[in-house]
Structures are given as structure tokens and as C-alpha cells.
Design a protein around this motif. Structure first.
Motif, PDB file in Angstrom:
ATOM      1  N   VAL A 119      21.567  18.276  71.150  1.00 45.98           N
ATOM      2  CA  VAL A 119      22.770  17.441  71.692  1.00 45.98           C
ATOM      3  C   VAL A 119      23.989  18.474  71.306  1.00 45.98           C
ATOM      4  O   VAL A 119      24.126  18.801  70.443  1.00 45.98           O
ATOM      5  N   ARG A 179      34.889  20.467  69.743  1.00 48.82           N
ATOM      6  CA  ARG A 179      34.530  20.130  68.406  1.00 48.82           C
ATOM      7  C   ARG A 179      35.528  19.679  67.711  1.00 48.82           C
ATOM      8  O   ARG A 179      35.483  18.803  66.711  1.00 48.82           O
ATOM      9  N   TYR A 180      36.859  19.996  68.025  1.00 47.52           N
ATOM     10  CA  TYR A 180      38.184  19.473  67.551  1.00 47.52           C
ATOM     11  C   TYR A 180      39.198  19.154  68.341  1.00 47.52           C
ATOM     12  O   TYR A 180      39.148  19.858  69.357  1.00 47.52           O
ATOM     13  N   TYR A 231      28.825   6.854  68.185  1.00 44.02           N
ATOM     14  CA  TYR A 231      29.015   6.500  66.757  1.00 44.02           C
ATOM     15  C   TYR A 231      30.691   6.931  66.443  1.00 44.02           C
ATOM     16  O   TYR A 231      30.799   7.942  67.049  1.00 44.02           O
ATOM     17  N   GLN A 279      32.722   7.782  63.146  1.00 45.43           N
ATOM     18  CA  GLN A 279      32.750   7.962  61.700  1.00 45.43           C
ATOM     19  C   GLN A 279      34.000   8.494  61.019  1.00 45.43           C
ATOM     20  O   GLN A 279      34.598   9.322  61.262  1.00 45.43           O
ATOM     21  N   GLN A 310      33.164   7.710  55.366  1.00 45.42           N
ATOM     22  CA  GLN A 310      32.179   6.346  55.675  1.00 45.42           C
ATOM     23  C   GLN A 310      31.049   6.776  56.602  1.00 45.42           C
ATOM     24  O   GLN A 310      30.792   7.931  57.031  1.00 45.42           O
ATOM     25  N   PRO A 319      28.436   6.527  59.801  1.00 44.32           N
ATOM     26  CA  PRO A 319      28.841   6.417  61.309  1.00 44.32           C
ATOM     27  C   PRO A 319      28.638   4.859  61.970  1.00 44.32           C
ATOM     28  O   PRO A 319      27.809   4.039  61.101  1.00 44.32           O
ATOM     29  N   LEU A 375      30.454  10.717  67.069  1.00 38.17           N
ATOM     30  CA  LEU A 375      29.260  11.366  67.040  1.00 38.17           C
ATOM     31  C   LEU A 375      28.340  10.717  68.322  1.00 38.17           C
ATOM     32  O   LEU A 375      28.577   9.597  68.584  1.00 38.17           O
ATOM     33  N   PHE A 421      21.168  13.872  66.694  1.00 37.27           N
ATOM     34  CA  PHE A 421      22.709  13.832  66.781  1.00 37.27           C
ATOM     35  C   PHE A 421      23.182  15.103  66.985  1.00 37.27           C
ATOM     36  O   PHE A 421      22.729  16.278  66.853  1.00 37.27           O
ATOM     37  N   GLY A 422      24.606  14.998  67.922  1.00 35.11           N
ATOM     38  CA  GLY A 422      25.347  16.148  68.071  1.00 35.11           C
ATOM     39  C   GLY A 422      26.106  16.494  66.883  1.00 35.11           C
ATOM     40  O   GLY A 422      26.037  15.668  65.821  1.00 35.11           O
ATOM     41  N   PRO A 423      26.706  17.379  66.865  1.00 37.32           N
ATOM     42  CA  PRO A 423      27.765  18.121  65.720  1.00 37.32           C
ATOM     43  C   PRO A 423      29.001  17.254  65.640  1.00 37.32           C
ATOM     44  O   PRO A 423      29.725  17.118  64.706  1.00 37.32           O
ATOM     45  N   GLY A 424      29.296  16.584  66.614  1.00 37.30           N
ATOM     46  CA  GLY A 424      30.270  15.588  66.536  1.00 37.30           C
ATOM     47  C   GLY A 424      31.633  16.104  67.177  1.00 37.30           C
ATOM     48  O   GLY A 424      32.013  17.440  67.138  1.00 37.30           O
ATOM     49  N   THR A 425      32.801  15.369  67.557  1.00 38.45           N
ATOM     50  CA  THR A 425      33.941  15.781  67.670  1.00 38.45           C
ATOM     51  C   THR A 425      34.813  15.328  66.832  1.00 38.45           C
ATOM     52  O   THR A 425      35.117  13.806  66.362  1.00 38.45           O
ATOM     53  N   ARG A 426      35.752  16.032  65.932  1.00 43.38           N
ATOM     54  CA  ARG A 426      36.742  15.706  65.260  1.00 43.38           C
ATOM     55  C   ARG A 426      37.881  15.219  65.828  1.00 43.38           C
ATOM     56  O   ARG A 426      38.683  16.251  66.348  1.00 43.38           O
TER      57      ARG A 426
END
Lengths: 116, 116
Positions: free
Chosen positions: A4, A9-10, A35, A37, A41, A43, A91, A107-112
Motif C-alpha cells: 500500500v 508522506r508529509y 485510520y 493516528q 495514540q 490508530p 493511515l 497498511f501504508g506508511p501513512g501521511t503525516r
């Protein structure tokens, strides 16, 4: 693809700006989840798609949050008029088939997202 | 509503030693899945181990094993022969089997430090 992926990413946004976060699930995965996060905390569920149908959006915190998956593959999470409390890692996860069974979510690496 | 509790915000273990991470949950369902996910600094959630509630036998994956106590609603993770690469956030997650309970419910996580 191999996994994923999420982009960007940011993301840094000024309060009041609109943002769009993209998720590319694993090819062929029917189910897609978003999700949120918060720092320190676990997710928390936002919304769920089965193919292009959004079957559950009970976790979306306000009507400023909107998600879509028009062709049943790529999904976009849009946040309008961002607020500081929206700062978090977002996420995306996908799973192969319909929700029954022990289908693992990948899961993907997420976007902060940071809202100033 | 289901809840997941991880009461240890942080744990430390010497390299090559064994550590146990705790997780308790609350549910009225009789069948469900429990998971342990690892989240390194890269933020990519990686599945460590999975347990089906209807199985009495505790799941094992190489150095990782669980102690699943259904009556006590407890699901602890044991990491044997700890390695530096095990350092990460560990999240316990619950997933129901009934329609509408497909989302993961996560605990707040335990940060594991591995000391050389």
C-alpha cells in the motif's frame, strides 16, 4: 504494486487550507480503510470502502472530512478548512476480500499532516 | 462497544532476553480476531501475529508467541531472544466477525526499547 502506498508522506498546511491525501491499495484488494493516528495514540477508524462503495463513515470526525474511491482502487481523503486538531498521521489499509474471515489489513506508511 | 487496553506505555528488554507485552480487551462477542502489529519509526504497520478467538491453541510465529486467555479477555505478546530490530511501537488490535465490525480497534500502544 508491492504494498500500500500513500502520498504525500508529509504535508504541512496552514489552518483553513484544504488538503487531499492519496492512497494506492494493493492491486486487487477489495476493502480499503482509513485510520487517523494522533501523536502517541493508536490508530482510530475513520471510514471503510468495499470497492467503490463507502459502507461506513462513522469515524469521520466532522463534515470537513470526505473520502472517495470512485473506481474502486485509489482512494482520496480530503479535509476541508483544516484545523490544528486535524494534525495526525493518516493511515490507509487494504485487504483482499470482503470483510468476513481473518483477512489481514495491509497498511501504508501513512501521511503525516501538520496544520499550523 | 469494544475496547482495547494496553497498560504499559513503555517497556525495555536486554538483547537476547524475553519480554511480555500486555493487552486486555472488552467485548460481548464470542468470536473475533486479535492481532499484534509492530510500528517502527518508518510508521509502516507490520502484522506480527494473529489469534482467532475460537482457537484454544496459542498462536506462535518464530520468536513471537501469545498467551490468549479468553475468559480473562487477555492477549499478551511474548518476544523471545529479543533483537535490536524488535524496537518499535507495538499495538494490540481487535476485530469482530459480525458484519459492521470489520474495522480494527487498537490499543494505545507499547513502546519497546531493546538494550544492547
Amino acid at each position: 504494486g508491492a504494498g500500500v502506498s500513500q502520498s504525500p508522506r508529509y504535508k504541512v498546511a496552514k489552518r483553513g487550507q484544504d488538503v487531499a491525501l492519496r492512497c494506492d491499495p494493493i492491486s486487487g484488494h477489495v476493502s480499503l480503510f482509513w485510520y487517523q493516528q494522533a501523536l502517541g495514540q493508536g490508530p482510530e477508524f475513520l471510514t471503510y470502502f468495499q470497492n467503490e462503495a463507502q459502507l461506513d463513515k462513522s469515524g469521520l470526525p466532522s463534515d470537513r472530512f470526505f473520502a472517495e474511491r470512485p473506481e474502486g482502487s485509489v482512494s482520496t481523503l480530503k479535509i476541508q478548512r483544516t484545523q490544528q486538531e486535524d494534525s495526525a498521521v493518516y493511515l490507509c489499509a487494504s485487504s483482499l476480500v470482503w470483510v468476513s474471515g481473518h483477512n489481514e489489513q495491509f497498511f501504508g506508511p501513512g501521511t503525516r499532516l501538520t496544520v499550523l | 462497544a469494544q475496547t482495547v487496553t494496553q497498560s504499559q506505555p513503555e517497556m525495555s528488554v536486554q538483547e537476547a532476553e524475553t519480554v511480555t507485552l500486555s493487552c486486555t480487551y472488552d467485548t460481548s462477542e464470542s468470536d473475533y480476531y486479535l492481532f499484534w502489529y509492530k510500528q517502527p519509526p518508518s510508521r509502516q504497520m507490520i502484522l506480527v501475529i494473529r489469534q482467532e478467538a475460537y482457537k484454544q491453541q496459542n498462536a506462535t510465529e518464530n520468536r513471537f508467541s501469545v498467551n490468549f486467555q479468553k475468559a480473562a479477555k487477555s492477549f499478551s505478546l511474548k518476544i523471545s531472544d529479543s533483537q535490536l530490530g524488535d524496537a518499535a511501537m507495538y499495538f494490540c488490535a481487535y476485530r469482530g466477525l459480525n458484519e459492521g465490525t470489520y474495522k480494527y480497534i487498537f490499543g494505545t500502544g507499547t513502546r519497546l526499547k531493546v538494550l544492547a
